[in-house]
Enzyme design. Structure first.
Site, mmCIF file in Angstrom:
data_model
loop_
_atom_site.group_PDB
_atom_site.id
_atom_site.type_symbol
_atom_site.label_atom_id
_atom_site.label_comp_id
_atom_site.label_asym_id
_atom_site.label_seq_id
_atom_site.Cartn_x
_atom_site.Cartn_y
_atom_site.Cartn_z
ATOM 1 N N ARG A 4 -90.830 29.380 -15.283
ATOM 2 C CA ARG A 4 -91.809 30.556 -15.611
ATOM 3 C C ARG A 4 -93.112 30.771 -14.907
ATOM 4 O O ARG A 4 -93.744 30.007 -14.401
ATOM 5 C CB ARG A 4 -92.494 30.121 -17.288
ATOM 6 C CG ARG A 4 -91.339 30.259 -18.303
ATOM 7 C CD ARG A 4 -92.119 30.334 -19.530
ATOM 8 N NE ARG A 4 -92.868 29.466 -19.949
ATOM 9 C CZ ARG A 4 -93.727 29.363 -21.093
ATOM 10 N NH1 ARG A 4 -93.371 30.292 -22.092
ATOM 11 N NH2 ARG A 4 -94.395 28.403 -21.690
ATOM 12 N N THR B 116 -97.353 35.882 -15.511
ATOM 13 C CA THR B 116 -96.620 36.992 -16.217
ATOM 14 C C THR B 116 -95.404 36.449 -17.320
ATOM 15 O O THR B 116 -95.283 37.019 -18.280
ATOM 16 C CB THR B 116 -95.719 37.693 -15.417
ATOM 17 O OG1 THR B 116 -94.650 36.834 -14.796
ATOM 18 C CG2 THR B 116 -96.495 38.312 -14.050
ATOM 19 N N ASP C 23 -95.172 20.798 -24.061
ATOM 20 C CA ASP C 23 -94.200 20.930 -23.170
ATOM 21 C C ASP C 23 -93.161 20.159 -23.011
ATOM 22 O O ASP C 23 -93.230 18.684 -22.894
ATOM 23 C CB ASP C 23 -95.119 20.756 -21.613
ATOM 24 C CG ASP C 23 -94.249 21.353 -20.615
ATOM 25 O OD1 ASP C 23 -94.605 22.229 -19.770
ATOM 26 O OD2 ASP C 23 -93.172 20.655 -20.445
ATOM 27 N N ASP D 169 -92.229 17.871 -19.769
ATOM 28 C CA ASP D 169 -93.491 16.998 -19.365
ATOM 29 C C ASP D 169 -92.937 15.605 -20.591
ATOM 30 O O ASP D 169 -93.223 14.614 -20.056
ATOM 31 C CB ASP D 169 -94.961 17.381 -19.787
ATOM 32 C CG ASP D 169 -95.323 18.115 -18.303
ATOM 33 O OD1 ASP D 169 -94.511 17.960 -17.509
ATOM 34 O OD2 ASP D 169 -96.133 18.972 -18.649
HETATM 35 N N1 URA Z 1 -91.971 25.630 -23.050
HETATM 36 C C1 URA Z 1 -92.175 24.119 -23.569
HETATM 37 O O1 URA Z 1 -91.842 23.258 -23.244
HETATM 38 N N2 URA Z 1 -92.969 24.247 -24.764
HETATM 39 C C2 URA Z 1 -93.130 25.317 -25.237
HETATM 40 O O2 URA Z 1 -94.167 25.532 -26.337
HETATM 41 C C3 URA Z 1 -92.873 26.475 -24.723
HETATM 42 C C4 URA Z 1 -92.208 26.716 -23.577
#
Ligand code: URA
Length: 209
Positions: free
Chosen positions: A104, A108, A200, A203
């Site tokens: 991502r 943007t 995340d 992570d």
């Molecule tokens: N990607 C993630 O890992 N967590 C989110 O909350 C949104 C996208």
């Protein structure tokens, strides 16, 4: 409009609670994601077509059922989707696995593809695109665009947690795609994170933060 299935099985919902918990460590997080992926694999395949064959039991000939129709392909979106592959393969061991790498753009929130590698017979399989988080939907939409460009026609999307914005975006871009999730959360925050979500996913699976 594409079908949205929320897998509300109590085992999935129970495990998802501990996946969300910020106190859950990397090892437990990874194991729980793996277990939920197995349970969701069971749910997402419940409508696969069956055909009857004859099998010799030690006692007699039985007319019994086997899965017919298309073989399955799993397509995890790198990197967080990898965390769900092994769990799904426990129930669908003959599935082939393709990979799509998308990141991502943090400014943007657009999805940028940097890698794609699919089984050679991908277009003849039912493909399950796997990504734990359906946030803006940009990543999933781009992944499905790429699969359709390769002539793949039977595609499903499987995620742990979705934001309403992401579900809407995928449904608008790809009304033919079934979406299977374990939970529909409240919203996205200004950084594109799902609220309350789980943080995340990449992570937390790989312990990188
Ligand atoms: N990607 C993630 O890992 N967590 C989110 O909350 C949104 C996208």
């Amino acid at each position: 409009m594409s079908k949205l299935v929320v897998c509300d099985h109590p085992l999935i919902q129970h495990k998802l609670t501990f996946i969300r918990d910020k106190h859950t460590n990397t090892k437990d997080f990874r194991e729980l994601v793996d277990e939920v992926a197995t349970l969701m694999a069971y749910e997402i395949t419940r409508d696969l077509p069956l055909e009857e064959i004859e099998v010799e039991t030690p006692v007699a000939t039985a007319t019994s059922k086997v899965i017919s129709g298309r073989m399955i392909g799993l397509v995890p979106i790198l990197r967080a989707g990898l965390g769900m592959v092994e769990g799904m393969l426990k129930l669908i061991p003959s599935a082939k696995v393709g990979h799509i790498g998308l990141f991502r753009n943090p400014d943007t929130l657009d999805a940028v593809e940097y890698y794609i590698n699919l089984p050679t017979d991908a277009k003849d399989r039912m493909l399950i695109v796997i990504d734990p988080m359906l946030a803006t939907g940009n990543t999933a939409i781009k992944a499905i665009d790429s699969l359709k460009k390769q002539s793949c026609t039977q595609i499903r999307l499987m995620c742990l947690i979705a934001a309403p914005e992401g579900v809407r975006a995928v449904q608008e871009a790809h009304p033919d795609i079934e979406i299977h999730i374990a939970a529909l959360d409240e919203k996205l925050d200004e950084h594109g994170y799902i609220v309350p979500g789980l943080g995340d996913a990449g992570d937390r699976i790989f312990g990188t933060k």
